[in-house]
Enzyme design. Sequence first.
Site, PDB file in Angstrom:
ATOM      1  N   GLU A  28       6.576  10.274  -5.385  1.00  0.00           N
ATOM      2  CA  GLU A  28       5.233  10.076  -4.818  1.00  0.00           C
ATOM      3  C   GLU A  28       4.669  11.365  -4.231  1.00  0.00           C
ATOM      4  OE1 GLU A  28       4.503   8.736  -0.915  1.00  0.00           O
ATOM      5  OE2 GLU A  28       6.593   8.143  -0.565  1.00  0.00           O
ATOM      6  N   LYS A  90      -5.419   9.899   1.128  1.00  0.00           N
ATOM      7  CA  LYS A  90      -4.221   9.082   0.948  1.00  0.00           C
ATOM      8  C   LYS A  90      -4.638   7.859   0.128  1.00  0.00           C
ATOM      9  CE  LYS A  90      -1.339   6.036   3.772  1.00  0.00           C
ATOM     10  NZ  LYS A  90      -1.211   5.504   5.146  1.00  0.00           N
ATOM     11  N   ALA A 145       0.479  -2.127   2.123  1.00  0.00           N
ATOM     12  CA  ALA A 145       0.287  -2.575   0.737  1.00  0.00           C
ATOM     13  C   ALA A 145       1.524  -2.293  -0.114  1.00  0.00           C
ATOM     14  CB  ALA A 145      -0.943  -1.898   0.141  1.00  0.00           C
ATOM     15  N   LYS A 163      11.576   3.382   8.540  1.00  0.00           N
ATOM     16  CA  LYS A 163      11.625   3.920   9.905  1.00  0.00           C
ATOM     17  C   LYS A 163      11.363   2.808  10.900  1.00  0.00           C
ATOM     18  CE  LYS A 163      10.035   8.662   9.278  1.00  0.00           C
ATOM     19  NZ  LYS A 163       9.452   8.834   7.940  1.00  0.00           N
TER      20      LYS A 163
HETATM   21  N1  PSU Z   1       7.113   6.244   5.520  1.00  0.00           N
HETATM   22  C1  PSU Z   1       7.811   7.393   5.582  1.00  0.00           C
HETATM   23  N2  PSU Z   1       7.336   8.500   4.960  1.00  0.00           N
HETATM   24  C2  PSU Z   1       6.162   8.473   4.237  1.00  0.00           C
HETATM   25  C3  PSU Z   1       5.447   7.234   4.172  1.00  0.00           C
HETATM   26  C4  PSU Z   1       5.949   6.167   4.822  1.00  0.00           C
HETATM   27  O1  PSU Z   1       8.848   7.426   6.214  1.00  0.00           O
HETATM   28  O2  PSU Z   1       5.757   9.503   3.676  1.00  0.00           O
HETATM   29  C5  PSU Z   1       4.186   7.182   3.347  1.00  0.00           C
HETATM   30  C6  PSU Z   1       4.484   6.626   1.946  1.00  0.00           C
HETATM   31  O3  PSU Z   1       3.617   7.234   1.023  1.00  0.00           O
HETATM   32  C7  PSU Z   1       4.132   5.159   2.093  1.00  0.00           C
HETATM   33  C8  PSU Z   1       2.945   5.234   3.010  1.00  0.00           C
HETATM   34  O4  PSU Z   1       3.835   4.519   0.891  1.00  0.00           O
HETATM   35  O5  PSU Z   1       3.272   6.261   3.946  1.00  0.00           O
HETATM   36  C9  PSU Z   1       2.675   3.908   3.698  1.00  0.00           C
HETATM   37  O6  PSU Z   1       1.451   3.972   4.351  1.00  0.00           O
HETATM   38  P1  PSU Z   1       0.852   2.618   4.968  1.00  0.00           P
HETATM   39  O7  PSU Z   1       1.794   2.226   6.054  1.00  0.00           O
HETATM   40  O8  PSU Z   1      -0.514   3.008   5.470  1.00  0.00           O
HETATM   41  O9  PSU Z   1       0.802   1.619   3.858  1.00  0.00           O
END
Ligand code: PSU
Length: 309
Positions: A28, A90, A145, A163
């Site tokens: 990603e 993003k 999502a 995390k």
């Molecule tokens: N958690 C991590 N490192 C990351 C992300 C999440 O420890 O880089 C990033 C990933 O790209 C994940 C996104 O898909 O954040 C999730 O964002 P949201 O919680 O807004 O869906």
Amino acid sequence: MSALNAYLDVAPEVQAALNENRPVVALESTIISHGMPYPQNVETALRVEAIVREHGAVPATVAVIDGRLRAGLTPDEIDYLGRKGREVIKVSRRDLPAVVARGLDGATTVASTMIIAALAGIDVFATGGIGGVHRGAETTMDISADLEELAMTPVMVVCAGAKSILDLGLTLEYLETKGVPVLGYGTEELPAFYTRQSGFGVDYRVDTPAELAAIWNAKRGMGLAGGALVANPIPEEFSMDKAVIDKAIDQALAECAEQGIHGKDTTPFLLARIAEITGNDSLDSNIQLVFNNVALGAQISKELCALRA
Ligand code: PSU
Ligand code: MN
């Protein structure tokens, strides 16, 4: 060719590997733009591609460039996303239509990387951590999502757990409801990204890449929709002290609430603050666990190719 394929460019090297049943690992790009600071983000992304190659697979870093869905980037494109950092959009599932229609650049989250990987025909995707059910989601309704994507899009995602900025218990409940298998690689417990343990169990402990591939093949073979999550614990020597990381996460969460951060900014804000509070320790751990995950992703992809040969 499906309608969406008209929007997709697969790098020639990646396409050749897919055509010849050789292993490919999707990667990603939000982890590059929003997950780590420059220049470590770019160094890590390039090293990750090299590790995938050392393990006999072809890397396909995914992003949106000039409105095109891309599976496989050049080093210059990776550098560009890393330098722009949080200025890059993003892009999760809901962002794809506008970003594509406007011809913009975007860094893909786990959800949108899964979408593009599936369109390209790539089964295995490795990253650091996934989004999940946020703490306090019972009032904010902040559920990534990424979880919904795991429910519907056929990609096996290798991560180091999630995390504890998230509610790990609720994240597992959500995945159970959505029918997403959570497979612990060599562990009974869901790892918590920086640490090997979370106190929550996985669905199945799996000890070999071959068995992970067999489970994935069975899921696809039965025509079951959706993905699977492989949770690969951070190597012991790089894991962090739980008390140190928990304290940083609590501080970051408190600042997030004070500053009224919400929506898609929440996760990048928390990631950046945790990195700032804990300094290079957490960044080193983060980088090492990604290396560990992409190596496993390459091995799984190899086993899948062997099963299909
Ligand atoms: N958690 C991590 N490192 C990351 C992300 C999440 O420890 O880089 C990033 C990933 O790209 C994940 C996104 O898909 O954040 C999730 O964002 P949201 O919680 O807004 O869906
Ligand atoms: Mn969210």
